[in-house]
Write a protein that holds these residues in place. Sequence first.
Motif: not given
Lengths: 110, 235
Positions: A18, A21-23, A32-34, A37, A66, A70, B1, B31, B34-35, B38-39, B41
Motif C-alpha cells: 500500500l 502504491a500510494s499516489g 487511506t481506507a484500505a 480497513h 490480495y 498488489l 467510498i 472490502a 475499498i480495494a 485503492t486501485e 488511488d
Amino acid sequence: MAALGSPLRALRGLLRELRLASGPPGRPYRDTAAYRHLLAAFRAHRVTSEKLCRAQQELHFQAATYLCLLRSVRHLAALHHEYHGRGERSPEEVAGLVGFRLPQQPGGKG
Amino acid sequence: ISQGEGGFEINLDHRKLKTPQAKLFAVPSEALAIAVATEWDSQKDTIKFYTMHLTTLCNTALDNPTQRSKGQLIRAAVKFLETDTVCYRVEEPAALAELQKNEWDPIVAWAEKRYNVAIGSSTSIMGPNIPASTRDTFISHLASYNMWALQGIEYVITQLKSLILSMGLIDRHITVEKAVLLSRLEEEYQIQRWGKVEWAHDYDLCELRARAAAGTLFVHLCSESSTVKHKLLQD
C-alpha cells in the motif's frame, strides 16, 4: 496451510505494498481506507483464541491473495515500463540526439 | 467510498464512478469497494487500466456485456473441464510427463475426493472422458454462487485454463502462486531447461498472477458472509 506463512507477514507485506502504491498526492498512506480497513480486520480477528477459526483462515487467505495481486500488479507495471516502450521521444530529446538545440522562445510556445 | 442504495459506490474527486456502459458503479461488498478505490488511488500520471483488474471485473459484473445468464456461465465453466490443463498429459519428454504426474495428480485427486467425482487424466488429443455425473455435480455446486461470484469464477477458469485449479483456489486449498505455477507447469519446465527471457516470461507470470489473484479475491469478496464473529467478541 503452511504455504501461506504467518498472518503477520501477510499484513506487513500488504502495508508495504500500500505504501508503494500510494499516489503522488502525498497523502500519507496511513490515511487511506484500505489501510484502516486492513488493520481493523486483522485486529478484530486477533482476539479470538480458536486455532481453527474459519473466519481467521478466510481472512488470512484473502490477505495473501490480495498481497499477491498488489505485488504482481506492481511488478507488471515495472516490467511494462522497462520493456514495453517508453513512447516516442519528445522534440527536445530528438534534437539533442543529433546535437541541435531547439530555439528558445521567451514567451513559451504559442 | 460511500454507501448507496444498491451497494457501495466509489467517488473519484467528487464525482461518482460509472461503468463503461454508464451505469452507476455499485458493489455489494465494502472490502471490494475499498480495494477498487485503492486501485484508482495508485494510478499516478496516467490511468493504466491493465493494472486495474478488480475494477474491470466489477465493470463486467455490472454491465454483463456478453449478456449471459447464470446457466450459460455455469455451462461455460463446466465445459472447460473437458480441456482442463491438469488433465492433459504428454507422453514425452519423460521428465515433463513425470513432473506432470507429480504435480498434477495430487490436485486432481483432491478435486475428485472433495467433490466425490471421477475425473482422470488423458494423454490423447481428445482429452479425458468426463462422466455426466461429474458434470452435474459441478453444475449444481457452481449454482450455489451468486451471479457476481460466477463472473469471477469463469474469469479465473479462463485465465488458468483449468476448472480444477480454479476450484482449488476458491476452496482455499492452494495459493494463487501455486495455482499459477501448476497452470504454467510446462512453461516452467521449459524455462528451467532453456533459460528465461525476462521481458516475456516474467511479464506473463506477473500478468497471470495478477489476474488469478484478482479473480479469486473478487469471488471471495462477493460471496463472503457478513462479520458474524463480532457477536463472540462481545461476550
